[in-house]
Design a protein around this motif. Structure first.
Motif, PDB file in Angstrom:
ATOM      1  N   ARG A 529       0.978  -1.223   0.128  1.00 24.08           N
ATOM      2  CA  ARG A 529       0.006  -0.091   0.024  1.00 24.08           C
ATOM      3  C   ARG A 529       1.035   0.850   0.229  1.00 24.08           C
ATOM      4  N   PHE A 530       2.070   1.380   0.321  1.00 26.25           N
ATOM      5  CA  PHE A 530       2.621   2.685   0.653  1.00 26.25           C
ATOM      6  C   PHE A 530       3.625   2.280   0.004  1.00 26.25           C
ATOM      7  N   GLY A 531       3.976   1.573  -0.949  1.00 28.71           N
ATOM      8  CA  GLY A 531       5.236   1.178  -1.922  1.00 28.71           C
ATOM      9  C   GLY A 531       6.230   0.645  -0.996  1.00 28.71           C
ATOM     10  N   VAL A 532       7.422   0.419  -1.245  1.00 31.69           N
ATOM     11  CA  VAL A 532       8.723  -0.493  -0.638  1.00 31.69           C
ATOM     12  C   VAL A 532       9.400   1.052  -0.245  1.00 31.69           C
ATOM     13  N   ARG A 533       9.864   0.558   0.729  1.00 34.40           N
ATOM     14  CA  ARG A 533      11.336   1.482   1.591  1.00 34.40           C
ATOM     15  C   ARG A 533      12.280   1.035   1.736  1.00 34.40           C
ATOM     16  N   ARG A 534      11.828  -0.514   2.305  1.00 39.71           N
ATOM     17  CA  ARG A 534      13.343  -1.154   2.124  1.00 39.71           C
ATOM     18  C   ARG A 534      12.374  -2.595   1.814  1.00 39.71           C
ATOM     19  N   VAL A 535      13.279  -3.613   0.925  1.00 39.13           N
ATOM     20  CA  VAL A 535      13.384  -4.546   0.132  1.00 39.13           C
ATOM     21  C   VAL A 535      14.056  -5.263   0.617  1.00 39.13           C
ATOM     22  N   VAL A 536      13.416  -6.892   1.534  1.00 35.29           N
ATOM     23  CA  VAL A 536      14.060  -7.729   2.056  1.00 35.29           C
ATOM     24  C   VAL A 536      14.312  -9.212   0.891  1.00 35.29           C
ATOM     25  N   GLU A 537      15.211  -9.621   0.412  1.00 37.57           N
ATOM     26  CA  GLU A 537      15.325 -10.568  -0.919  1.00 37.57           C
ATOM     27  C   GLU A 537      15.708 -11.743   0.324  1.00 37.57           C
ATOM     28  N   TYR A 538      14.552 -12.388  -0.233  1.00 36.66           N
ATOM     29  CA  TYR A 538      14.792 -14.263   0.164  1.00 36.66           C
ATOM     30  C   TYR A 538      15.348 -15.279  -1.707  1.00 36.66           C
ATOM     31  N   THR A 539      14.559 -14.462  -1.991  1.00 32.16           N
ATOM     32  CA  THR A 539      14.762 -15.478  -3.904  1.00 32.16           C
ATOM     33  C   THR A 539      15.293 -14.680  -4.879  1.00 32.16           C
ATOM     34  N   ASN A 540      15.574 -14.451  -5.872  1.00 30.59           N
ATOM     35  CA  ASN A 540      16.327 -13.765  -6.948  1.00 30.59           C
ATOM     36  C   ASN A 540      15.648 -12.520  -7.329  1.00 30.59           C
ATOM     37  N   ILE A 541      16.387 -11.298  -6.388  1.00 22.69           N
ATOM     38  CA  ILE A 541      16.208 -10.283  -6.864  1.00 22.69           C
ATOM     39  C   ILE A 541      15.983  -9.660  -8.923  1.00 22.69           C
ATOM     40  N   LYS A 542      15.942 -10.383  -9.573  1.00 19.27           N
ATOM     41  CA  LYS A 542      15.788  -9.961 -10.531  1.00 19.27           C
ATOM     42  C   LYS A 542      14.116 -10.102 -11.081  1.00 19.27           C
ATOM     43  N   ASP A 543      13.339 -11.828 -10.276  1.00 18.64           N
ATOM     44  CA  ASP A 543      12.321 -11.492 -10.318  1.00 18.64           C
ATOM     45  C   ASP A 543      11.387 -10.280  -9.831  1.00 18.64           C
ATOM     46  N   TYR A 544      11.902  -9.203  -8.802  1.00 14.97           N
ATOM     47  CA  TYR A 544      11.635  -8.278  -8.350  1.00 14.97           C
ATOM     48  C   TYR A 544      10.894  -7.296  -9.258  1.00 14.97           C
ATOM     49  N   PRO A 545       9.377  -7.174  -8.748  1.00 14.57           N
ATOM     50  CA  PRO A 545       8.879  -6.309  -9.924  1.00 14.57           C
ATOM     51  C   PRO A 545       8.961  -4.235 -10.042  1.00 14.57           C
ATOM     52  N   SER A 546       9.434  -4.016 -11.276  1.00 15.79           N
ATOM     53  CA  SER A 546      10.004  -3.224 -11.518  1.00 15.79           C
ATOM     54  C   SER A 546       9.314  -1.520 -11.999  1.00 15.79           C
ATOM     55  N   THR A 547       7.959  -2.081 -11.730  1.00 12.78           N
ATOM     56  CA  THR A 547       7.144  -0.863 -11.335  1.00 12.78           C
ATOM     57  C   THR A 547       7.941   0.443 -10.993  1.00 12.78           C
ATOM     58  N   LYS A 548       7.770   1.431 -10.878  1.00 13.39           N
ATOM     59  CA  LYS A 548       7.434   3.106 -10.085  1.00 13.39           C
ATOM     60  C   LYS A 548       7.919   2.814  -8.791  1.00 13.39           C
ATOM     61  N   PRO A 549       6.174   1.935  -7.887  1.00 12.08           N
ATOM     62  CA  PRO A 549       6.121   2.667  -6.609  1.00 12.08           C
ATOM     63  C   PRO A 549       6.668   0.887  -6.259  1.00 12.08           C
ATOM     64  N   PHE A 550       7.556   0.308  -6.735  1.00 12.71           N
ATOM     65  CA  PHE A 550       8.387  -0.378  -6.083  1.00 12.71           C
ATOM     66  C   PHE A 550       9.890  -0.343  -6.096  1.00 12.71           C
ATOM     67  N   ASN A 551      10.095   1.218  -6.338  1.00  9.39           N
ATOM     68  CA  ASN A 551      11.424   1.820  -6.307  1.00  9.39           C
ATOM     69  C   ASN A 551      11.982   3.153  -6.326  1.00  9.39           C
ATOM     70  N   GLN A 552      10.741   3.804  -6.815  1.00 14.88           N
ATOM     71  CA  GLN A 552      11.619   5.316  -6.599  1.00 14.88           C
ATOM     72  C   GLN A 552      11.079   6.062  -4.944  1.00 14.88           C
ATOM     73  N   ASN A 553      11.216   5.535  -3.997  1.00 18.68           N
ATOM     74  CA  ASN A 553      11.304   5.198  -2.684  1.00 18.68           C
ATOM     75  C   ASN A 553      12.021   4.869  -2.046  1.00 18.68           C
ATOM     76  N   LEU A 554      12.846   4.404  -2.049  1.00 22.87           N
ATOM     77  CA  LEU A 554      13.603   2.825  -1.817  1.00 22.87           C
ATOM     78  C   LEU A 554      14.694   3.061  -1.174  1.00 22.87           C
ATOM     79  N   ARG A 555      14.811   2.948   0.676  1.00 23.04           N
ATOM     80  CA  ARG A 555      15.604   3.138   1.237  1.00 23.04           C
ATOM     81  C   ARG A 555      16.511   1.534   1.807  1.00 23.04           C
ATOM     82  N   SER A 556      16.057   0.907   1.285  1.00 26.07           N
ATOM     83  CA  SER A 556      17.162  -0.260   1.812  1.00 26.07           C
ATOM     84  C   SER A 556      17.142  -1.167   0.978  1.00 26.07           C
TER      85      SER A 556
END
Length: 933
Positions: A529-556
């Protein structure tokens, strides 16, 4: 819910940012201050309602809407600050901006004033819009009859940021309250019965099932019985596939397990276990279907294999194929009181009168429901108050505690009692896997980098963050799973039951986003709901969504993708370039890739302008991007256990650097070293390599580092001068060691570090072999508690030259000819003494009467000439562990040591059989011997 904690910490950090960067905010000061003030006013309303929102969907939605506003304010203000700072530091008369038109990017030069005004106008417009949203939010408040809030932490205890404590140095032993069940279970596991047995341990959440089963699993007598063993902790809705892969990871070296089909995994696991006597422990099984699937996979080869299942689920507990059931029941009122008393006062007993005891017993029974975890947490909560029943009553009488609501839970009540900063630090533990033992070193530096530590005047941040963990441990919300030999914490984790409750809360409020496989989390790909500020990877990050809400405010970005060690993680570079590409820079503060094999880092890594934490430990990288020096705000750089041996001289420009963990790295020094400013805030300098060439230039740089708390320095031994005399019959070579004056300067610098608690000094020659170690007296290092010396000591050290507060001492290859025990025995605080390979080369060793008053751990390794060891009465009265390795000439252990009551553990490795058998005959019953080949 923890929204109040996030709001409090965000507002605190934004206030500090505005103060620190006052010049940047002067054009937008009024708008920003107005919004922050409005948010602070709304925070008081939030404090009143948040603890009462359970089950009220309208109120919950209203609170989450406010959280969304706070997040957007934080994003807008920090983005503005980052843009302004970057433009300022570019030092250009004109900047380039990109303008998108007709699907083409057109670049044109614009004046500074226009760029600045665009950025300023944009923030002013956003702040004005936020002010309107806040008013609408306030007007939309749901009607609610508010009860007076007395549960706030601020009303119940003084908020002291940190106090020195010895709590870490004396871990207490716990006596199990299910002693009989534990003994029966151990007996059943180690019995000679051949058929496969499925053992079910069940009971309500918080009764201690997991803790007891793990203790049993770790017993040597149990592990020695099962050459093949696995311990799996399940999260909610785990699949049989995930369970099989996890078991295979622990018992085999099979590669590419995640690529196999379910049917192939079943065959692989079954075939492997057929030839093994195995013990499989699975924690928190909540599906009888999953248990049946597991049972069908595991072979019964009639060799004494065992499966232990824990569950809080009644249906799972009634599994028909189970051999034995162990029911961990809630405690009755009397046992609950006894358990509480033991946790608070130990053997001293309760100091209250009879009527008070009866009242306390009723309150414990009413609110803790007989579960040990709730009793432990109540004891931890009350330990933060004065040990007076009047003060305890003020807790019991608070509205949340006194309410008869069935939704009340002591676990939530104890959480709500934490300060906002400690709340977020606690929730942050949820981004680590359930049961994962978190390195305390890593956790502390992550908390600091995330901005969760509230500064206090005159107190070092590292001390404050240590106090946060100590408080959570004292409250029994976090457990220390591994300690160093001196008792200090090394690894920790959130209590399992609390993880199940609070990890989802961290996800719900946008604290972190878990990127994991659908086997672990069916909703893993749901857009937060609030976008992603910290992404914690347990599986391959290449499968991570590339849409703007997932990336633009990432802190960690924190990765736990510890896949096989033969394929470099190239997708990491692609992901980071995507983050940097959003604006040409990023808001990323934390990049933690510890344990990821050879992650590919982008060349423009320096564009992550506000990066605070770069963790590359155990990545086995060879080099770092040249743009590393552009990370001017970096606080932690950890490249320990990599192949990186050199860093650019620009590392010294990082004025915010606090922790620099290297791997024998040779740091270059700028030519104009007199103009250079070293990072004065540096707390950790670990793994620095100094040769004679660098030593000439590094002295001035090091002299500016006056706040060090951990120092590890390896010195390459000086060059030698050889004089050769040739006679008619023989050739005589005389070698004289030449000591560099630059090394002398470094030695003087070290002796001036009066605040230094931890020091490791090593001396090696050009072939990497230990060589002569020249040291200055350590008596001036009044705060030094840990000292490690590797290299031949030119002279024996007198006790008065040793640091007075020394707790841990390690000597290696010291070649001491004089018995060090008479000297070291006079150190009053020494807890751990390690005499490693060739540290002492004499044949006799004597521990004087009443020496080593505090010593608990003694290690004697590879003292190959040691034969006779004597110890007079009263020496080492607190000895707990003695570890002897490869001292093959040693005749016996002094009887006076074997009679010490606290002496519990004796570890003998590669010692003669006669020595071992003789020791067994002389030792006391309470001393356990572990023999290793």
């Amino acid at each position: 819910m923890a929204v109040e904690a996030i709001v409090s910490v965000v507002l605190h950090n934004l206030t500090n940012l505005r103060i620190e960067e006052s010049n940047i905010f002067k054009k937008v000061r009024d708008e920003v201050e107005r919004v922050v003030m409005e948010l602070r006013e709304m925070q008081s309303i939030l404090n009143e309602v948040e603890h009462q929102e359970q089950g009220d969907k309208v109120l919950t939605e209203w609170i989450l809407k406010f959280l969304d506003i706070v997040y957007r304010v934080k994003d807008d203000i920090e983005s503005f600050s980052l843009t302004e700072t970057r433009l300022k530091n570019m030092g250009l008369v004109k900047k380039r901006i990109s303008v998108t038109a007709n699907k083409f990017k057109l670049c044109r030069e614009v004046p500074d004033e226009m760029v600045d005004s665009m950025n300023v106008r944009r923030l002013k417009s956003k702040m004005n819009g936020i002010s309107k949203e806040i008013q609408e939010w306030k007007e939309g408040k749901p009607s609610l009859a508010l009860a007076p809030v007395q549960g706030s932490y601020a009303m119940n205890r003084d908020e002291q940021p940190w106090q020195e404590s010895d709590g870490y140095y004396a871990p207490k032993k716990e006596e199990t309250i299910f002693k009989k069940d534990v003994e029966k279970l151990v007996k059943q596991l180690t019995s000679n019965s051949k058929p496969l047995q499925i053992i079910l341990v069940f009971g309500e959440v918080g009764t201690g099932k997991t803790a007891h089963v793990k203790t049993i699993y770790n017993k040597l007598e149990v592990k020695n019985k099962f050459p093949c063993h696995a311990f799996v902790i399940l999260t909610t809705k785990c699949s049989i596939r995930y369970l099989m892969i996890t078991i295979l990871q622990q018992v085999t070296s099979l590669k590419a397990k995640d690529k196999l089909k379910d049917e192939d995994l079943m065959v692989k696991l079954n075939e492997f276990l057929k030839g093994q006597k195995y013990l499989i422990v699975v924690i928190d099984v909540k599906s009888s279907g999953l248990l049946k699937q597991l049972k069908d996979v595991l072979p019964d080869t009639n060799n004494g294999s065992r499966v232990v299942i824990t569950t809080p689920d009644e249906e799972v507990a009634s599994f028909p194929d189970a051999t034995t059931h162990y029911h961990f029941k809630p405690l009755d009122m009397e046992d609950g009181l006894k358990f509480f008393i033991k946790k608070v006062w130990g053997v001293k007993g309760i100091p209250f009168a009879g009527d008070v005891i009866e009242d306390l017993k009723n309150k414990i029974a009413e609110r803790c429901k007989g579960t040990p975890l709730r009793i432990i947490m109540l004891a931890g909560l009350l330990s933060t108050r004065k040990m007076m029943y009047e003060d305890w009553l003020s807790v019991f009488e608070q509205h949340d505690f006194a309410a008869k609501s069935p939704s009340f839970d002591i676990l939530a009540f104890c959480y709500n009692d934490l300060t906002p900063h400690v709340k977020l630090c606690f929730l942050y533990l949820g981004l680590f896997r359930k049961g994962f033992e978190i390195p305390v070193r890593r956790l502390f530096r992550l908390w600091l980098a995330e901005g969760y530590v509230k500064p206090s005047e005159g107190v070092i941040l590292e001390d404050i963050v240590e106090g946060y963990l100590e408080e959570l441990v004292k409250r029994n919300m976090v457990e220390i799973t591994k300690r160093r030999s001196d008792g200090t914490p090394k690894r920790c984790r959130m209590i399992g039951v609390l993880y199940d409750i609070f990890m989802p809360k961290g996800v719900e409020i946008g604290l972190f986003h878990l990127h994991q496989t659908s086997d672990e989390n069916p909703n893993a790909t749901t857009e937060p709901r609030f976008g992603v500020r910290r992404v914690v990877e347990y599986t391959n990050i290449k499968d991570y969504p590339s849409t703007k809400p997932f990336n633009q405010n990432l802190r960690s970005y924190i990765s736990f993708n510890g896949r096989k060690k033969d394929t470099p993680a190239e997708e990491v570079g692609t992901f980071l370039e995507r983050i940097i590409g959003v604006r040409g820079f990023g808001l990323l503060r934390v990049l933690d890739l510890e344990g990821v094999y050879r992650p590919q880092l982008p060349e423009n890594l320096g564009s992550l302008y506000h990066l605070r934490y770069l963790g590359l430990r155990w990545t086995f990288l060879d080099t770092l991007p040249s743009s590393l020096g552009d990370l001017l705000y970096l606080e932690t750089l950890d490249i320990k256990h990599t192949h990186i041996t050199a860093l650019p001289s620009s590392i010294w420009n990082m004025k915010h650097l606090r922790h620099l963990c290297l791997n024998g790295v040779r740091l270059d020094i700028p030519v104009q070293s007199t103009r250079h400013r070293a990072p004065s805030q540096l707390q950790t300098l670990w793994g620095l390599f100094v040769d004679e060439k660098i030593a000439r230039k590094i002295g001035l740089t090091l002299s500016r580092m006056t706040n060090l708390r951990k120092l590890d320095l390896t010195r390459q031994s000086s060059s030698t001068v050889k004089t050769t005399t040739i006679t008619t019959a023989t050739t005589t070579t005389t070698t004289t060691t030449c000591h560099s004056s630059s090394y002398e300067e470094i030695g003087l610098w070290i002796s001036s570090l009066s605040s230094l608690p931890s020091l490791r000094l090593r001396s090696k020659d050009k072939m990497g072999r230990p060589s002569e170690l020249i040291v200055k007296p350590f008596s001036s290092l009044v705060n030094l508690s840990q000292l490690y010396l590797l290299g031949s000591l030119h002279k024996s050290i007198d006790w008065y030259q040793m640091p007075p507060a020394l707790k841990v001492l390690t000597l290696s290859v010291s070649h001491l000819e004089k018995d060090p025990m008479p000297t070291l025995s006079q150190l009053p605080s020494l807890i751990v003494l390690r005499l490693l390979a060739a540290s002492y080369v004499g044949e006799e060793m004597c521990c004087p009467e009443n020496g080593f008053p505090a010593l608990q751990v003694l290690k004697l390794w590879k003292l190959e000439r040691l034969k006779i060891w004597t110890a007079h009465g009263g020496t080492m009265p607190n000895l707990h562990t003695l570890d002897i390795r490869c001292c093959r000439e040693l005749e016996e252990i002094p009887v006076t040591l074997l009679q010490i009551q606290s002496f519990e553990n004796l570890i003998l490795t590669n010692m003669p059989k006669q020595f071992v058998s003789g020791t067994r005959k002389k030792k006391k019953k309470h001393t356990k011997i572990v023999e290793n080949e």
